[in-house]
Design a protein around this motif. Structure first.
Motif, PDB file in Angstrom:
ATOM      1  N   GLU A  38     -59.330  -7.207 -17.160  1.00  0.00           N
ATOM      2  CA  GLU A  38     -60.308  -7.222 -16.064  1.00  0.00           C
ATOM      3  C   GLU A  38     -61.719  -7.106 -16.632  1.00  0.00           C
ATOM      4  O   GLU A  38     -61.988  -6.206 -17.433  1.00  0.00           O
ATOM      5  N   GLU A  39     -62.563  -7.997 -16.197  1.00  0.00           N
ATOM      6  CA  GLU A  39     -63.936  -7.978 -16.690  1.00  0.00           C
ATOM      7  C   GLU A  39     -64.610  -6.646 -16.331  1.00  0.00           C
ATOM      8  O   GLU A  39     -64.488  -6.170 -15.198  1.00  0.00           O
ATOM      9  N   GLY A  40     -65.270  -6.071 -17.313  1.00  0.00           N
ATOM     10  CA  GLY A  40     -66.025  -4.838 -17.065  1.00  0.00           C
ATOM     11  C   GLY A  40     -65.184  -3.572 -17.146  1.00  0.00           C
ATOM     12  O   GLY A  40     -65.716  -2.460 -17.063  1.00  0.00           O
ATOM     13  N   GLU A  92     -63.566  -2.206 -19.638  1.00  0.00           N
ATOM     14  CA  GLU A  92     -63.796  -1.367 -20.823  1.00  0.00           C
ATOM     15  C   GLU A  92     -65.023  -0.471 -20.597  1.00  0.00           C
ATOM     16  O   GLU A  92     -64.989   0.726 -20.886  1.00  0.00           O
ATOM     17  N   GLY A  93     -66.089  -1.062 -20.078  1.00  0.00           N
ATOM     18  CA  GLY A  93     -67.307  -0.293 -19.820  1.00  0.00           C
ATOM     19  C   GLY A  93     -67.051   0.810 -18.801  1.00  0.00           C
ATOM     20  O   GLY A  93     -67.479   1.951 -18.979  1.00  0.00           O
ATOM     21  N   ARG A  94     -66.313   0.484 -17.746  1.00  0.00           N
ATOM     22  CA  ARG A  94     -66.034   1.479 -16.703  1.00  0.00           C
ATOM     23  C   ARG A  94     -65.147   2.599 -17.254  1.00  0.00           C
ATOM     24  O   ARG A  94     -65.306   3.755 -16.900  1.00  0.00           O
TER      25      ARG A  94
END
Ligand SMILES: Cc1ncc(COP(=O)(O)O)c(C=O)c1O
Length: 372
Positions: A40-42, A44-46
């Protein structure tokens, strides 16, 4: 409360992290954290921004919403997230049962499904499956076990260890028999979604029965055992209250990173489960051919769902001795039926890992060498 040793876990613990070939595991092939985050895009950051405080005791709203999405009559507030299915089983049994209560358990069974009830002081009747019947549950026999005094009927479908899956009619009959007796149905559904024929997928018991309790987990169909996330789903508010009150004495709440990763995985459930069913299908074809080649030595009832099966050793020797010798001499781990207190002639095979072809090859070479 005195719990006997969990025979299956004690047997596996001796070899599970040292034997090179695990031919009896019940969970699907896992993935690396990076692979899951990449779905899912994003994500890792979340994940890196995640707050590491306590989560809500019943599970955070996001994970409960995703879990509830797998049910049609159960809402997010009717789900309690737990540390694996194991915690669910422990808490629910303590919340539902008291000393002297009568409980009927489908057998053979994952030990906690009867041992926790026994340790509470319940009278446990075993509703036993046989390979002579192709492991089909005998509904007439269940009717004989269940009386007005029965407090709970405990089932597990798709079933560990036989790989038998109830038909819709059988599942409904269990529900109806329990309802007539005013009993709970505690339904261990940890292998749900691993039906080889999608049409055979059953509704969760919590959807079709107000006194139904469905237990699910991330370990099996999703291959994410390391998250240690499971859940209890039930529409009975008083039972949920009692489970929640007991949870204050076990884990209070689950791990925040695991809840985040569970919600992520559940948003991609189809993709993950399809991949795991693909592994199962190709491994089952190898096992079918293997058991055909060795029909003089093993009787194989082909599973219809899940990641495990329970062949019989036909040679007459103790299957426990056979399994110990096999792991010691060939490094191939099988799980003997003595771990289920189900005689000494069956053993569990697991087939949802990508290294099954190598494990099976090592097993066959060992068998051929021994008989050469
Ligand atoms: C039928 C059944 N129920 C519950 C569990 C416990 O699952 P977990 O280890 O993920 O808590 C298992 C694990 O093997 C199982 O096979």
């Amino acid at each position: 409360m005195h719990l006997q040793d969990f025979k299956l876990e004690r047997f596996l613990a001796q070899y599970e992290f040292s034997a090179p070939h695990l031919l009896c595991t019940s969970d699907c092939e896992s993935v690396h954290l990076a692979d899951l985050l990449a779905m899912e895009e994003g994500a890792e950051g979340r994940f890196k921004d995640l707050w590491l405080g306590y989560t809500e005791s019943a599970g955070g709203p996001e994970v409960r919403r995703e879990v509830a999405g797998m049910y049609s009559a159960v809402g997010p507030d009717e789900v309690i997230v737990t540390a694996g299915a194991e915690e669910s089983i422990f808490l629910c049994m303590h919340a539902m049962l008291g000393p002297g209560d009568h409980v009927v358990v489908q057998s053979p069974a994952y030990q906690s499904l009867h041992e926790v009830a026994r340790s509470i002081g319940c009278r446990v009747s075993h509703w036993t499956l046989c390979d002579e019947d192709g492991w089909r549950p005998d509904i007439e026999a269940l009717k004989d076990h269940v009386t007005r005094e029965t407090e709970a009927v405990v089932i597990n479908t798709p079933h560990n260890p036989t790989g038998c899956h109830m038909t819709r009619e059988e599942f409904q009959a269990v529900r109806d028999i329990a309802e007539d007796a005013g009993a709970w149905v505690f339904s261990d559904e940890v292998y749900r979604l691993l039906e080889y024929d999608p049409a055979s997928r059953l509704p969760p018991m919590a959807d079709i029965y107000e006194k139904g309790v469905s237990v699910g987990v991330m370990s099996k169909a999703f291959g994410l055992a390391g998250l240690r996330i499971g859940w209890t789903a039930t529409r009975d508010a008083e039972l949920r209250r009692r489970v929640a009150a007991l949870k204050d004495y076990t884990t209070i709440c689950c791990s925040a990173p695991s809840e985040f990763l569970t919600a992520l995985a559940l948003r991609h459930a189809d993709e993950i489960v399809d991949r795991n069913l693909g592994i199962i299908r190709s491994n089952l074809a190898l096992l079918d051919a293997f058991f055909e080649r060795h029909a003089d030595r093993f009787a194989w009832v082909r599973p219809t769902a899940g990641a495990i099966g329970f062949p019989r050793l036909l040679t007459g020797e103790s299957v426990e001795a056979f399994a110990v010798r096999t792991v010691q001499e060939s490094g191939v781990l099988l799980l003997p039926s003595t771990a289920y207190e189900y005689g000494d002639s069956h053993f569990r095979v697991g087939f949802a890992r990508t290294d099954l072809p190598a494990a099976l090859q090592a097993f066959e070479a060992y068998l051929d060498g021994r008989t050469a």
